[in-house]
Design a protein around this motif. Structure first.
Motif, PDB file in Angstrom:
ATOM      1  N   ALA A  51      -6.504 -15.058   4.818  1.00  0.00           N
ATOM      2  CA  ALA A  51      -6.139 -14.031   5.791  1.00  0.00           C
ATOM      3  C   ALA A  51      -4.646 -14.088   6.114  1.00  0.00           C
ATOM      4  CB  ALA A  51      -6.966 -14.201   7.061  1.00  0.00           C
ATOM      5  N   GLY A  52      -4.106 -15.294   6.204  1.00  0.00           N
ATOM      6  CA  GLY A  52      -2.669 -15.427   6.436  1.00  0.00           C
ATOM      7  C   GLY A  52      -1.851 -14.882   5.279  1.00  0.00           C
ATOM      8  N   GLY A  53      -2.291 -15.163   4.065  1.00  0.00           N
ATOM      9  CA  GLY A  53      -1.600 -14.626   2.894  1.00  0.00           C
ATOM     10  C   GLY A  53      -1.692 -13.109   2.816  1.00  0.00           C
ATOM     11  N   CYS A  54      -2.841 -12.556   3.189  1.00  0.00           N
ATOM     12  CA  CYS A  54      -2.997 -11.097   3.199  1.00  0.00           C
ATOM     13  C   CYS A  54      -2.134 -10.450   4.273  1.00  0.00           C
ATOM     14  CB  CYS A  54      -4.461 -10.718   3.408  1.00  0.00           C
ATOM     15  SG  CYS A  54      -5.481 -11.023   1.971  1.00  0.00           S
ATOM     16  N   SER A  55      -1.906 -11.148   5.378  1.00  0.00           N
ATOM     17  CA  SER A  55      -1.052 -10.576   6.411  1.00  0.00           C
ATOM     18  C   SER A  55       0.411 -10.598   5.983  1.00  0.00           C
ATOM     19  CB  SER A  55      -1.232 -11.317   7.729  1.00  0.00           C
ATOM     20  OG  SER A  55      -0.658 -12.596   7.664  1.00  0.00           O
ATOM     21  N   VAL A  56       0.797 -11.593   5.206  1.00  0.00           N
ATOM     22  CA  VAL A  56       2.172 -11.649   4.697  1.00  0.00           C
ATOM     23  C   VAL A  56       2.367 -10.614   3.598  1.00  0.00           C
ATOM     24  CG1 VAL A  56       3.826 -13.089   3.463  1.00  0.00           C
ATOM     25  CG2 VAL A  56       2.518 -14.051   5.328  1.00  0.00           C
ATOM     26  N   ASP A  59      13.882  -3.520  -5.751  1.00  0.00           N
ATOM     27  CA  ASP A  59      12.545  -3.027  -6.079  1.00  0.00           C
ATOM     28  C   ASP A  59      11.569  -3.169  -4.912  1.00  0.00           C
ATOM     29  OD1 ASP A  59      12.212  -5.774  -6.134  1.00  0.00           O
ATOM     30  OD2 ASP A  59      11.011  -5.776  -7.955  1.00  0.00           O
ATOM     31  N   HIS A  60      12.095  -3.262  -3.700  1.00  0.00           N
ATOM     32  CA  HIS A  60      11.280  -3.381  -2.486  1.00  0.00           C
ATOM     33  C   HIS A  60      10.351  -4.597  -2.532  1.00  0.00           C
ATOM     34  CE1 HIS A  60      12.783   0.454  -1.151  1.00  0.00           C
ATOM     35  NE2 HIS A  60      12.447   0.970  -2.315  1.00  0.00           N
ATOM     36  N   HIS A  61      10.823  -5.682  -3.137  1.00  0.00           N
ATOM     37  CA  HIS A  61      10.154  -6.979  -3.167  1.00  0.00           C
ATOM     38  C   HIS A  61       8.866  -7.011  -3.997  1.00  0.00           C
ATOM     39  CE1 HIS A  61      12.906  -8.592  -0.213  1.00  0.00           C
ATOM     40  NE2 HIS A  61      12.707  -7.522   0.539  1.00  0.00           N
ATOM     41  N   TRP A  62       8.626  -6.047  -4.846  1.00  0.00           N
ATOM     42  CA  TRP A  62       7.375  -6.071  -5.610  1.00  0.00           C
ATOM     43  C   TRP A  62       7.349  -7.219  -6.612  1.00  0.00           C
ATOM     44  CZ3 TRP A  62       2.954  -4.137  -4.406  1.00  0.00           C
ATOM     45  CH2 TRP A  62       2.918  -3.068  -3.519  1.00  0.00           C
ATOM     46  N   ARG A  63       8.459  -7.496  -7.274  1.00  0.00           N
ATOM     47  CA  ARG A  63       8.495  -8.606  -8.223  1.00  0.00           C
ATOM     48  C   ARG A  63       8.234  -9.927  -7.496  1.00  0.00           C
ATOM     49  NH1 ARG A  63      13.851  -8.881 -10.099  1.00  0.00           N
ATOM     50  NH2 ARG A  63      13.469  -6.785 -10.859  1.00  0.00           N
ATOM     51  N   ASN A  64       8.833 -10.073  -6.325  1.00  0.00           N
ATOM     52  CA  ASN A  64       8.597 -11.282  -5.533  1.00  0.00           C
ATOM     53  C   ASN A  64       7.151 -11.358  -5.058  1.00  0.00           C
ATOM     54  OD1 ASN A  64      11.319 -11.945  -5.783  1.00  0.00           O
ATOM     55  ND2 ASN A  64      11.862 -10.785  -3.966  1.00  0.00           N
ATOM     56  N   ALA A  65       6.569 -10.226  -4.735  1.00  0.00           N
ATOM     57  CA  ALA A  65       5.169 -10.216  -4.290  1.00  0.00           C
ATOM     58  C   ALA A  65       4.248 -10.681  -5.412  1.00  0.00           C
ATOM     59  CB  ALA A  65       4.772  -8.818  -3.820  1.00  0.00           C
ATOM     60  N   TYR A  66       4.518 -10.261  -6.640  1.00  0.00           N
ATOM     61  CA  TYR A  66       3.692 -10.701  -7.762  1.00  0.00           C
ATOM     62  C   TYR A  66       3.785 -12.218  -7.948  1.00  0.00           C
ATOM     63  CZ  TYR A  66       3.416  -5.771  -9.041  1.00  0.00           C
ATOM     64  OH  TYR A  66       3.204  -4.431  -9.026  1.00  0.00           O
ATOM     65  N   ILE A  67       4.981 -12.763  -7.786  1.00  0.00           N
ATOM     66  CA  ILE A  67       5.162 -14.210  -7.919  1.00  0.00           C
ATOM     67  C   ILE A  67       4.441 -14.935  -6.784  1.00  0.00           C
ATOM     68  CG2 ILE A  67       6.882 -16.066  -7.851  1.00  0.00           C
ATOM     69  CD1 ILE A  67       8.805 -14.049  -9.246  1.00  0.00           C
ATOM     70  N   LEU A  68       4.568 -14.421  -5.560  1.00  0.00           N
ATOM     71  CA  LEU A  68       3.892 -15.049  -4.424  1.00  0.00           C
ATOM     72  C   LEU A  68       2.370 -14.994  -4.578  1.00  0.00           C
ATOM     73  CD1 LEU A  68       6.091 -13.806  -1.470  1.00  0.00           C
ATOM     74  CD2 LEU A  68       5.837 -16.156  -2.248  1.00  0.00           C
ATOM     75  N   ILE A  69       1.856 -13.904  -5.116  1.00  0.00           N
ATOM     76  CA  ILE A  69       0.415 -13.803  -5.366  1.00  0.00           C
ATOM     77  C   ILE A  69      -0.019 -14.813  -6.423  1.00  0.00           C
ATOM     78  CG2 ILE A  69      -1.380 -12.307  -6.315  1.00  0.00           C
ATOM     79  CD1 ILE A  69       0.127  -9.952  -4.948  1.00  0.00           C
ATOM     80  N   TYR A  85      -2.340  -1.259  -1.094  1.00  0.00           N
ATOM     81  CA  TYR A  85      -2.383  -0.493  -2.343  1.00  0.00           C
ATOM     82  C   TYR A  85      -3.614  -0.838  -3.180  1.00  0.00           C
ATOM     83  CZ  TYR A  85       2.221   1.512  -1.646  1.00  0.00           C
ATOM     84  OH  TYR A  85       3.284   2.211  -1.158  1.00  0.00           O
ATOM     85  N   LEU A  86      -4.061  -2.092  -3.149  1.00  0.00           N
ATOM     86  CA  LEU A  86      -5.293  -2.459  -3.852  1.00  0.00           C
ATOM     87  C   LEU A  86      -6.495  -1.735  -3.261  1.00  0.00           C
ATOM     88  CD1 LEU A  86      -6.865  -4.255  -5.880  1.00  0.00           C
ATOM     89  CD2 LEU A  86      -6.998  -5.955  -4.052  1.00  0.00           C
ATOM     90  N   MET A  87      -6.577  -1.681  -1.938  1.00  0.00           N
ATOM     91  CA  MET A  87      -7.695  -0.985  -1.288  1.00  0.00           C
ATOM     92  C   MET A  87      -7.668   0.511  -1.597  1.00  0.00           C
ATOM     93  SD  MET A  87      -9.575  -3.124   0.050  1.00  0.00           S
ATOM     94  CE  MET A  87      -9.224  -4.778  -0.437  1.00  0.00           C
ATOM     95  N   ARG A  88      -6.484   1.103  -1.598  1.00  0.00           N
ATOM     96  CA  ARG A  88      -6.375   2.531  -1.948  1.00  0.00           C
ATOM     97  C   ARG A  88      -6.810   2.770  -3.379  1.00  0.00           C
ATOM     98  NH1 ARG A  88      -0.462   4.100   0.575  1.00  0.00           N
ATOM     99  NH2 ARG A  88      -1.074   3.940   2.758  1.00  0.00           N
ATOM    100  N   TRP A  89      -6.395   1.872  -4.296  1.00  0.00           N
ATOM    101  CA  TRP A  89      -6.758   2.030  -5.690  1.00  0.00           C
ATOM    102  C   TRP A  89      -8.266   1.880  -5.874  1.00  0.00           C
ATOM    103  CZ3 TRP A  89      -8.748  -1.620  -9.193  1.00  0.00           C
ATOM    104  CH2 TRP A  89      -8.788  -1.196 -10.525  1.00  0.00           C
TER     105      TRP A  89
END
Length: 88
Positions: A59-64, A25-35, A71-75
């Motif tokens: 800023a470090g978390g946003c760069s990772v 899933d291109h790491h989206w599930r992992n991204a939600y957990i990391l967030i 996608y949040l900024m686009r939305w």
């Protein structure tokens, strides 16, 4: 080093290891957990070390996790332009 900085460094190592593994899933599930784990960590660092260090960690978390931020900024941009009336 304080506990909050150690936890943030551990979060960064885990995020990089996750990025190196294959994902369907291109790491989206992992991204939600990391967030979900990262937001309280930013608050913990900010509480212990102040807002400037908290902003650096953010800023470090946003760069990772740059694609969820993009996608949040686009939305947000799309939702702002859609709420304007037909007169504009």
């Amino acid at each position: 080093m304080s506990l909050s900085i150690i936890l943030v460094c551990l979060w960064g190592v885990v995020a990089n290891v996750i990025a190196m593994t294959p994902s369907k899933d291109h790491h989206w599930r992992n991204a939600y957990i990391l967030i979900a784990v990262g937001i309280p960590l930013v608050g913990f660092v900010t509480a212990q070390h102040g807002p400037w260090i908290g902003l650096l960690v953010l800023a470090g978390g946003c760069s990772v996790l740059r694609w969820p931020v993009i996608y949040l900024m686009r939305w947000l941009r799309r939702s702002v332009t859609q709420t304007r009336g037909p007169a504009e």
